[in-house]
Each structure stands twice: as structure tokens, then as C-alpha cells.
Design a protein around this motif. Structure first.
Motif, PDB file in Angstrom:
ATOM      1  N   UNK A   1       6.601  -2.785 -21.705  1.00 27.91           N
ATOM      2  CA  UNK A   1       5.361  -2.229 -21.176  1.00 27.91           C
ATOM      3  C   UNK A   1       4.306  -3.312 -20.976  1.00 27.91           C
ATOM      4  N   UNK A   2       4.275  -4.287 -21.894  1.00 25.83           N
ATOM      5  CA  UNK A   2       3.309  -5.377 -21.760  1.00 25.83           C
ATOM      6  C   UNK A   2       3.480  -6.122 -20.448  1.00 25.83           C
ATOM      7  N   UNK A   3       4.721  -6.230 -19.973  1.00 26.21           N
ATOM      8  CA  UNK A   3       5.001  -6.968 -18.743  1.00 26.21           C
ATOM      9  C   UNK A   3       5.084  -6.070 -17.524  1.00 26.21           C
TER      10      UNK A   3
ATOM     11  N   UNK B   1      -0.489  -2.341 -20.623  1.00 25.70           N
ATOM     12  CA  UNK B   1      -0.704  -2.949 -21.936  1.00 25.70           C
ATOM     13  C   UNK B   1      -1.089  -4.410 -21.826  1.00 25.70           C
ATOM     14  N   UNK B   2      -0.293  -5.180 -21.085  1.00 28.45           N
ATOM     15  CA  UNK B   2      -0.608  -6.583 -20.899  1.00 28.45           C
ATOM     16  C   UNK B   2      -0.358  -7.430 -22.130  1.00 28.45           C
ATOM     17  N   UNK B   3      -0.523  -8.755 -21.955  1.00 22.86           N
ATOM     18  CA  UNK B   3      -0.308  -9.699 -23.047  1.00 22.86           C
ATOM     19  C   UNK B   3      -1.612 -10.189 -23.640  1.00 22.86           C
TER      20      UNK B   3
ATOM     21  N   UNK C   1       9.905 -15.699 -16.374  1.00 21.41           N
ATOM     22  CA  UNK C   1       9.524 -16.008 -14.998  1.00 21.41           C
ATOM     23  C   UNK C   1       8.624 -14.912 -14.436  1.00 21.41           C
ATOM     24  N   UNK C   2       8.960 -13.654 -14.737  1.00 23.04           N
ATOM     25  CA  UNK C   2       8.124 -12.544 -14.273  1.00 23.04           C
ATOM     26  C   UNK C   2       6.734 -12.607 -14.897  1.00 23.04           C
ATOM     27  N   UNK C   3       6.659 -12.980 -16.179  1.00 21.55           N
ATOM     28  CA  UNK C   3       5.361 -13.069 -16.842  1.00 21.55           C
ATOM     29  C   UNK C   3       4.500 -14.167 -16.220  1.00 21.55           C
TER      30      UNK C   3
END
Length: 400
Positions: free
Chosen positions: A42-44, A61-63, A91-93
Motif C-alpha cells: 500500500x505504501x508504494x 500511505x506513502x513512504x 525501481x517503482x519506488x
């Protein structure tokens, strides 16, 4: 009656894939390890914007815009997912959440799963990297380079040593170096029939035993310590070529370690940088690059052409997506001039495991018309491509 366990597992997986919005449709609520995995996903992929720019209260949510939060997240994904999946999520992050800026923090670099793409990202940040992070970044890059060398160096040296031996044919070989197949074919005109049992020779063209008189021997010379071939790696360091730059640095170091090859490594954007004197350490090579910027292939080829001393014994490898920002016609004229002088010219659209990137198809077609096919090459195929070029035989171009 359907297997209830299988149905529950199916719903569990769909819930993890689709996220919290699917809770009602799947009827599944993650618990324990699944709940932790769901939080990392969910964070990503939670649907919100970049957490650095998102408005308060906006969904997702995010990091968080801090290295500790990102480091915890990186540690979590390494706990719950296998390394290939971790690399994809990293890589997605970097692309979705602006994680690249946080890679300037040493504690974050310690938490990442290092791969070629991460190295490319670090190199692109080189100018902005503070001194406190630089040594950690070098350690990350060195680990990736060491893994690549372990995977690629042995096969590359063995393949190219064989090609160099075969390319060093001689008319006065020692007995153990004679190529008997080529020697027999070259001397078939000297076939002599053996006498028949009664002493009479068989008629010309008749069946029977005979022998070939080898007036000319063909064999392989030994490479020894002498430089037999020159190799010029000319590498586009625009941002889209990051993985190719990493692999080219590793292969450049391997080729430079072979005494029978004189290897140069040239990187370019709108300027040209000769990194040949750093080839004993591919990490130094990589930190000498500057990913990003424009492209002037013609200028790079001009530099390479001026340093070729033995055209017939030289292989030039251009690694570029061919988006030329310089003078197109002069670029093609230089390729044609090198080919006419005897240079073996190879054009690779990429040197990576990802296949062909976006590239300039018109320039690729123009090179093909000159007898230079342009194609993407994996690191595992590169030794065979170089062996064919050294022996001046057709390149093993992969099917598209």
C-alpha cells in the motif's frame, strides 16, 4: 464440492494484489504476515500521489519524505519478498515516489537490494551526492560490479581467447596447430591415386584409394603475449543507457585484462571522455561517467577514428540508442570510412538484459544499409558477438 482451502488462497492473493478497495469483494482481511505485506504494498501502490507532494488527507500511505521511513520500508520488502521482486519494487519506488533523492542518505543505501538499475540511479545522482554518501555508494556499486564480473568474466575470456587463436592463422603452423579440415580442402587439387594391387595406377577419376599431397598447410598461430587486435568501446552515456554503461564498464575491464587485446573505453554525450586509463577498476570507470544530457555520436566516432592505428585489426563497438544530436550524415560517413578501411564495426542498441529500448529506427536502417546491423545485445550474448567480430564472420544477431 470445490476445495475451500484453494478458494480461500485465491481470495487471499487477490486481496493482496488489489489492495484495501477489494476487501468487500474478496471478503478477506489480511492478518499477521499478510497484513505487514499489505502495508508495504500500500505504501508504494496505494493509489496516492508522491508522498512528498501529496496534500494532507489525500488517499495513499506513502513512504514519507524521510530516509528512516524509507529505510524501514526497504527492510520490510526484503523480509517479505524474494530479491527479484524487491528490485522491481525499488525501481517503482524510485520512479513513483521520488526515492532517488533519499538515496543520498547513507543509512538508506545500506538497506537497498543492489542491482544494475540502482547503480544507474546512483551514477545519475553523482554530482549531487554528498561526501558522506559517496563511500557507501561506491561500496554498493562495487558489489554489483563484482557480481557481474563473477558471472561474465570467465566465459568472456574463454570465448575471446579461442576467437583470437582462430583469427591468428598462419601458413607455417606447428604440427599440433594444423587445421586439418581447411588444409585438406585447400589441397584437394593435389589428390594422387594410389597404385592398384597389380601395380597399375587407377585411371584418372576412377574409384579407389588415394592421398592428398599438402603443398600448403593452414593452421593457427599462438597468441602469446603479442597484441593481436584493438577494441574500441564507444558508449552513449545518455540517461536511457544507464544499464548499458554499467555492463560496458565491466566488459571493458575484462577485455583490458587480456594481453592480446588493446582496449579503449570512450563514453560520450555532447562531449567525449576517454576512460581507458581507469579500466583496471570498473568502479572508477563508472564514477567517471556522467549519465544524462544530449548525444553527439559523430563527435565520439571522430575521436575514436583518430586513434585507430591498425584498421584491419580493429573492432569498434558503438553502444547507443542512435538518437543523434550531432550531424547525422557525417556520422554515417565516418562509419562507412572505418568500414572501408577494414575496421569491423558493431552497433548495439543496448547492452543489457532488458532488450531493445526506444531507438532511432531511421539511423538503425541507415547503418544496416552500410552493412552494420543495429541490435540489442544481452550481456550473455556479448562474448559471442565480440568473437564473431574478431574473426570477421557474421554476427549472431538475435531474432526480433
Amino acid at each position: 464440492m470445490p476445495d475451500r482451502t484453494s478458494e480461500d488462497e485465491r481470495l487471499r492473493r487477490w486481496r493482496l494484489v488489489l489492495g484495501s478497495d477489494s476487501a468487500e469483494s474478496t471478503g478477506h482481511t489480511p492478518e499477521g504476515r499478510d497484513a505487514a505485506m499489505d502495508r508495504t504494498l500500500t505504501a508504494l501502490y496505494g493509489g496516492g500521489k508522491n508522498p512528498v507532494t501529496r496534500s494532507p488527507g489525500e488517499r495513499g500511505a506513502g513512504l514519507g519524505a524521510s530516509a528512516p521511513a524509507a529505510a524501514r520500508w526497504l527492510g520490510d520488502i526484503r523480509t517479505y519478498f524474494p530479491a527479484p521482486v524487491v528490485q522491481v519494487m525499488q525501481r517503482d519506488a524510485i520512479e513513483r515516489l521520488g526515492l532517488a533523492a533519499l538515496l543520498l542518505e547513507p543509512e538508506l543505501l545500506d538497506a537497498v537490494e543492489a542491482d544494475v538499475h540502482l547503480v544507474g540511479t546512483l551514477l545519475s545522482l553523482g554530482g549531487a551526492m554528498p561526501e558522506t554518501t559517496r563511500e557507501t555508494a561506491r561500496a554498493v556499486v562495487r558489489k554489483v560490479v563484482a557480481d557481474l564480473e563473477k558471472r561474465l568474466a570467465g566465459h568472456t575470456r574463454a570465448t575471446l581467447t579461442g576467437a583470437l587463436d582462430r583469427s591468428a592463422r598462419t601458413g607455417r603452423p606447428r604440427h599440433r596447430d594444423i587445421d586439418w579440415n581447411r588444409t585438406v580442402r585447400a589441397n584437394l587439387k593435389n589428390w594422387v591415386p594410389l597404385p592398384a594391387a597389380d601395380g597399375a595406377a587407377l585411371p584418372s577419376g576412377g574409384a579407389g584409394a588415394g592421398t592428398v599431397v599438402p603443398e600448403r598447410l593452414i593452421g593457427y598461430g599462438r597468441v602469446g603475449r603479442a597484441v593481436r587486435k584493438e577494441v574500441v568501446l564507444c558508449v552513449d552515456q545518455s540517461g536511457s543507457m544507464a544499464a548499458s554503461v554499467v555492463h560496458a564498464a565491466v566488459f571493458g575491464a575484462v577485455l583490458a585484462s587480456m594481453r592480446s587485446l588493446d582496449t579503449r573505453l570512450i563514453v560520450f554525450d555532447t562531449a567525449v571522455v576517454d576512460l581507458t586509463d581507469r579500466l583496471d577498476d570498473p568502479v572508477d570507470v563508472l564514477f567517471g561517467t556522467r549519465l544524462g544530457g544530449g548525444t553527439d555520436i559523430n563527435r565520439a566516432l571522430t575521436y575514436c577514428q583518430a586513434r585507430i592505428t591498425r584498421p584491419f585489426d580493429t573492432v569498434v563497438v558503438l553502444i547507443s540508442d542512435l538518437y543523434e544530436g550531432g550531424i547525422r550524415d557525417r556520422m554515417l560517413q565516418r562509419v562507412a570510412a572505418m568500414r572501408d578501411a577494414g575496421v569491423e564495426f558493431v552497433a548495439l542498441l543496448a547492452l543489457s538484459d532488458e532488450g531493445a529500448p526506444a531507438y532511432d529506427r531511421d539511423h538503425a536502417a541507415a547503418l544496416a544499409a552500410l552493412g552494420v546491423p543495429a541490435f540489442a545485445c544481452t550481456p550473455d550474448l556479448f562474448p559471442e558477438v565480440m568473437a564473431a567480430a574478431l574473426e570477421k564472420r557474421p554476427l549472431p544477431v538475435p531474432e526480433r
